[in-house]
Write a protein that holds these residues in place. Structure first.
Motif, short mmCIF file in Angstrom:
data_model
loop_
_atom_site.label_atom_id
_atom_site.label_comp_id
_atom_site.label_asym_id
_atom_site.label_seq_id
_atom_site.Cartn_x
_atom_site.Cartn_y
_atom_site.Cartn_z
N ARG A 35 0.83 -1.22 0.00
CA ARG A 35 0.00 0.00 0.00
C ARG A 35 0.86 1.27 0.00
NH1 ARG A 35 -2.83 -2.82 3.98
NH2 ARG A 35 -1.83 -1.53 5.55
N LYS A 36 1.86 1.29 0.84
CA LYS A 36 2.69 2.50 0.99
C LYS A 36 3.30 2.94 -0.33
CE LYS A 36 6.61 4.39 3.47
NZ LYS A 36 7.52 4.26 4.59
N HIS A 37 3.71 1.99 -1.14
CA HIS A 37 4.39 2.31 -2.39
C HIS A 37 3.57 2.00 -3.63
CE1 HIS A 37 8.10 3.28 -0.32
NE2 HIS A 37 7.91 2.20 0.42
N ASP A 38 2.30 1.66 -3.43
CA ASP A 38 1.41 1.31 -4.54
C ASP A 38 2.09 0.29 -5.47
OD1 ASP A 38 -0.97 1.42 -5.97
OD2 ASP A 38 -0.23 3.01 -7.29
N LEU A 39 2.57 -0.80 -4.84
CA LEU A 39 3.30 -1.82 -5.57
C LEU A 39 2.38 -2.84 -6.21
CD1 LEU A 39 6.07 -2.63 -2.95
CD2 LEU A 39 6.28 -1.19 -4.98
N SER A 40 2.87 -3.42 -7.27
CA SER A 40 2.23 -4.58 -7.87
C SER A 40 2.94 -5.80 -7.28
CB SER A 40 2.41 -4.55 -9.39
OG SER A 40 2.07 -5.80 -9.94
N PRO A 41 2.23 -6.65 -6.55
CA PRO A 41 2.89 -7.81 -5.95
C PRO A 41 3.64 -8.66 -6.98
CG PRO A 41 0.74 -7.54 -4.99
CD PRO A 41 0.84 -6.55 -6.13
N LYS A 42 3.11 -8.77 -8.19
CA LYS A 42 3.77 -9.60 -9.20
C LYS A 42 5.08 -9.00 -9.70
CE LYS A 42 1.20 -7.87 -13.15
NZ LYS A 42 0.30 -8.21 -14.23
N ARG A 43 5.37 -7.75 -9.30
CA ARG A 43 6.63 -7.11 -9.67
C ARG A 43 7.48 -6.81 -8.44
NH1 ARG A 43 7.69 -5.37 -14.46
NH2 ARG A 43 8.74 -3.49 -13.75
N THR A 44 7.17 -7.49 -7.35
CA THR A 44 7.84 -7.25 -6.08
C THR A 44 8.50 -8.54 -5.60
OG1 THR A 44 6.17 -5.59 -5.53
CG2 THR A 44 7.50 -6.44 -3.71
N LEU A 45 9.74 -8.42 -5.15
CA LEU A 45 10.50 -9.58 -4.70
C LEU A 45 10.68 -9.53 -3.19
CD1 LEU A 45 12.33 -12.07 -5.28
CD2 LEU A 45 14.23 -10.44 -5.54
N PHE A 46 10.41 -10.66 -2.53
CA PHE A 46 10.62 -10.80 -1.09
C PHE A 46 11.62 -11.93 -0.89
CE2 PHE A 46 9.50 -13.01 2.90
CZ PHE A 46 9.84 -11.99 3.78
N ILE A 47 12.69 -11.65 -0.14
CA ILE A 47 13.73 -12.63 0.15
C ILE A 47 13.76 -12.86 1.65
CG2 ILE A 47 16.20 -13.14 0.04
CD1 ILE A 47 16.36 -11.06 -2.27
N ASP A 48 13.78 -14.13 2.04
CA ASP A 48 13.85 -14.46 3.46
C ASP A 48 14.42 -15.86 3.60
OD1 ASP A 48 12.25 -13.09 6.06
OD2 ASP A 48 12.79 -15.20 6.30
N ASP A 49 14.96 -16.15 4.76
CA ASP A 49 15.52 -17.48 4.98
C ASP A 49 14.55 -18.39 5.73
OD1 ASP A 49 15.69 -16.20 7.41
OD2 ASP A 49 17.73 -16.86 7.84
N LYS A 50 13.33 -17.92 5.97
CA LYS A 50 12.33 -18.75 6.65
C LYS A 50 11.17 -19.02 5.70
CE LYS A 50 13.57 -17.32 11.22
NZ LYS A 50 13.28 -16.50 12.34
N LYS A 51 10.91 -20.30 5.47
CA LYS A 51 9.87 -20.69 4.52
C LYS A 51 8.50 -20.17 4.91
CE LYS A 51 8.44 -24.41 1.52
NZ LYS A 51 7.58 -23.53 0.81
N THR A 52 8.19 -20.12 6.19
CA THR A 52 6.87 -19.60 6.60
C THR A 52 6.69 -18.16 6.13
OG1 THR A 52 7.74 -18.99 8.77
CG2 THR A 52 6.62 -21.11 8.60
#
Length: 85
Positions: A35-52
């Motif tokens: 919401r804050k950046h009016d992002l398109s989820p399909k163009r957004t990358l999330f990196i984390d080391d926890k599968k959950t």
């Protein structure tokens, strides 16, 4: 400059949950950034080391990379197809 400084320059913004005062995998942390950046989820990358955490982000439509610590390195991101189009 360090590797991490160079790496973070590849992204428009890097967020840390502890700085936001929110916790993953609660969907609200992802939705707040979208919401804050009016992002398109399909163009957004999330990196984390926890599968959950990556599962939660993926359920919202984000691209994810579940980094396997000790098996993968963050620099592998550019050798694989994890970057959103």
């Amino acid at each position: 400059m360090s590797f991490y400084t160079d790496f973070y320059r590849c992204f428009e913004k890097v967020y840390y949950s502890y700085e936001m005062g929110m916790r993953k995998p609660d969907a609200e942390i992802f939705n707040a950034i979208i919401r804050k950046h009016d992002l398109s989820p399909k163009r957004t990358l999330f990196i984390d080391d926890k599968k959950t955490n990556t599962d939660a982000a993926e359920s919202l439509g984000l691209h994810v990379w579940n980094l396997k610590v000790g098996e993968e390195d963050i620099i592998d991101l550019f050798d694989q197809k994890h970057l959103p189009l």
